[in-house]
Design an enzyme around this catalytic site. Structure first.
Site, PDB file in Angstrom:
ATOM      1  N   ARG A   1       0.753  -1.119  -0.014  1.00 37.34           N
ATOM      2  CA  ARG A   1       0.096   0.118   0.079  1.00 37.34           C
ATOM      3  C   ARG A   1       1.086   1.348  -0.190  1.00 37.34           C
ATOM      4  O   ARG A   1       1.808   1.394   0.883  1.00 37.34           O
ATOM      5  CB  ARG A   1      -0.930   0.181   1.230  1.00 37.34           C
ATOM      6  CG  ARG A   1      -2.112   0.925   1.238  1.00 37.34           C
ATOM      7  CD  ARG A   1      -3.200   0.774   2.235  1.00 37.34           C
ATOM      8  NE  ARG A   1      -3.789  -0.334   1.747  1.00 37.34           N
ATOM      9  CZ  ARG A   1      -4.690  -0.272   0.904  1.00 37.34           C
ATOM     10  NH1 ARG A   1      -5.052   0.681   0.298  1.00 37.34           N
ATOM     11  NH2 ARG A   1      -5.362  -1.502   0.594  1.00 37.34           N
TER      12      ARG A   1
ATOM     13  N   THR B   1      -0.630   7.661  -1.282  1.00 40.13           N
ATOM     14  CA  THR B   1      -1.846   7.685  -1.893  1.00 40.13           C
ATOM     15  C   THR B   1      -2.847   6.772  -1.510  1.00 40.13           C
ATOM     16  O   THR B   1      -4.042   6.593  -1.895  1.00 40.13           O
ATOM     17  CB  THR B   1      -1.513   7.377  -3.536  1.00 40.13           C
ATOM     18  OG1 THR B   1      -1.147   6.051  -3.587  1.00 40.13           O
ATOM     19  CG2 THR B   1      -0.619   8.239  -4.304  1.00 40.13           C
TER      20      THR B   1
ATOM     21  N   ASP C   1      -3.951  -9.196  12.812  1.00 36.76           N
ATOM     22  CA  ASP C   1      -3.137  -9.284  11.482  1.00 36.76           C
ATOM     23  C   ASP C   1      -2.896 -10.761  11.328  1.00 36.76           C
ATOM     24  O   ASP C   1      -2.193 -11.480  11.706  1.00 36.76           O
ATOM     25  CB  ASP C   1      -1.703  -8.710  11.684  1.00 36.76           C
ATOM     26  CG  ASP C   1      -1.115  -8.543  10.242  1.00 36.76           C
ATOM     27  OD1 ASP C   1      -0.844  -9.527   9.600  1.00 36.76           O
ATOM     28  OD2 ASP C   1      -0.661  -7.595  10.044  1.00 36.76           O
TER      29      ASP C   1
ATOM     30  N   ASP D   1       0.553 -11.909  10.311  1.00 38.11           N
ATOM     31  CA  ASP D   1       1.400 -12.222  11.592  1.00 38.11           C
ATOM     32  C   ASP D   1       1.055 -13.350  12.245  1.00 38.11           C
ATOM     33  O   ASP D   1       1.789 -13.958  12.905  1.00 38.11           O
ATOM     34  CB  ASP D   1       1.442 -10.803  12.314  1.00 38.11           C
ATOM     35  CG  ASP D   1       2.198  -9.650  11.742  1.00 38.11           C
ATOM     36  OD1 ASP D   1       2.989  -9.869  10.848  1.00 38.11           O
ATOM     37  OD2 ASP D   1       1.996  -8.503  12.258  1.00 38.11           O
TER      38      ASP D   1
HETATM   39  N1  URA Z   1      -5.494  -7.572   7.174  1.00 40.02           N
HETATM   40  C1  URA Z   1      -5.671  -8.236   8.311  1.00 40.02           C
HETATM   41  O1  URA Z   1      -4.413  -9.002   8.403  1.00 40.02           O
HETATM   42  N2  URA Z   1      -6.309  -8.094   9.144  1.00 40.02           N
HETATM   43  C2  URA Z   1      -7.240  -7.005   9.133  1.00 40.02           C
HETATM   44  O2  URA Z   1      -8.092  -6.744   9.930  1.00 40.02           O
HETATM   45  C3  URA Z   1      -7.296  -6.121   8.183  1.00 40.02           C
HETATM   46  C4  URA Z   1      -6.192  -6.547   7.114  1.00 40.02           C
END
Ligand code: URA
Length: 203
Positions: A96, A100, A194, A197
């Site tokens: 990302r 922008t 995440d 992760d």
């Molecule tokens: N990506 C993730 O791993 N968790 C989220 O809540 C949003 C995007």
């Protein structure tokens, strides 16, 4: 099936779930999602001879191309490859842009795509929908008809699902569940955290 998906999602959502359980449950849920996705594939009548008699069975007439989005999409790949045994795999990566907020492609390795192919984008978290839309756009640039594309994910925000549906109405979407909303840092709420992760142990 939603009840089983919700039970598996509850384990993934729990902050105390350890990495081996997280991986095992991801695999199980992905198998269910692969099965739901397979119901969208076209089949035809296929006459065969059993040891007892003749009959008309069915067979799938489409080839599957799996498109995992780096990195979290890789978590769904083993179950999908086991389910779709002959599938080809095209890997894409996006980051990302901080100014922008646009999804920028940094990796693309797609197999040759034919008219008989059905493309299944796999990514666990449909958050803003920005990356999913960018992958669909990439496939359209490779002359894939929009109606041949399926997006399959573990969890979506209503905003992300709407974004993808509104931008590409012919893309089919298969999900484990749709949550309440996105928070100010674009995490799905209540969500899973995440996903990458937790799956890869990079927390
Ligand atoms: N990506 C993730 O791993 N968790 C989220 O809540 C949003 C995007």
């Amino acid at each position: 099936m939603q009840q089983l998906k919700d039970q598996l999602l509850t384990i993934l959502r729990h902050v105390g779930t350890d990495i081996d359980t997280f991986r095992r449950v991801t695999d199980k849920l992905s198998t269910i999602l692969a099965q739901e996705t397979s119901l969208l594939l076209k089949s035809d009548a296929h006459p065969i001879q059993t040891p007892v008699t003749e009959m008309v069975g069915t067979r799938c007439t489409e080839n599957v191309v799996l498109i995992p989005i780096l990195r979290s999409g890789l978590a769904m790949l083993p179950a999908f490859q086991t389910f779709f045994e002959k599938s080809k795999v095209g890997i894409v990566g996006y980051y990302r842009d901080k100014t922008t907020a646009k999804a920028i492609n940094y990796y693309e390795n797609l197999p040759p795509i034919t008219n008989e192919d059905r493309l299944i984008i796999i990514d666990p978290m449909l958050a803003t929908g920005g990356t999913a839309c960018s992958v669909v756009e990439l496939l359209l640039q490779h002359n894939v008809p929009e109606e041949k594309i399926i997006f399959t994910g573990v969890l979506a925000s209503p905003e992300g699902k709407r974004h993808l549906e509104f931008t590409y109405p012919k893309v089919n979407i298969i999900l484990g569940a749709v949550d309440k909303h996105l928070n100010h840092v674009k995490y799905i709420v209540p969500g899973i955290g995440d996903f990458g992760d937790r799956y890869f142990g990079t927390v």
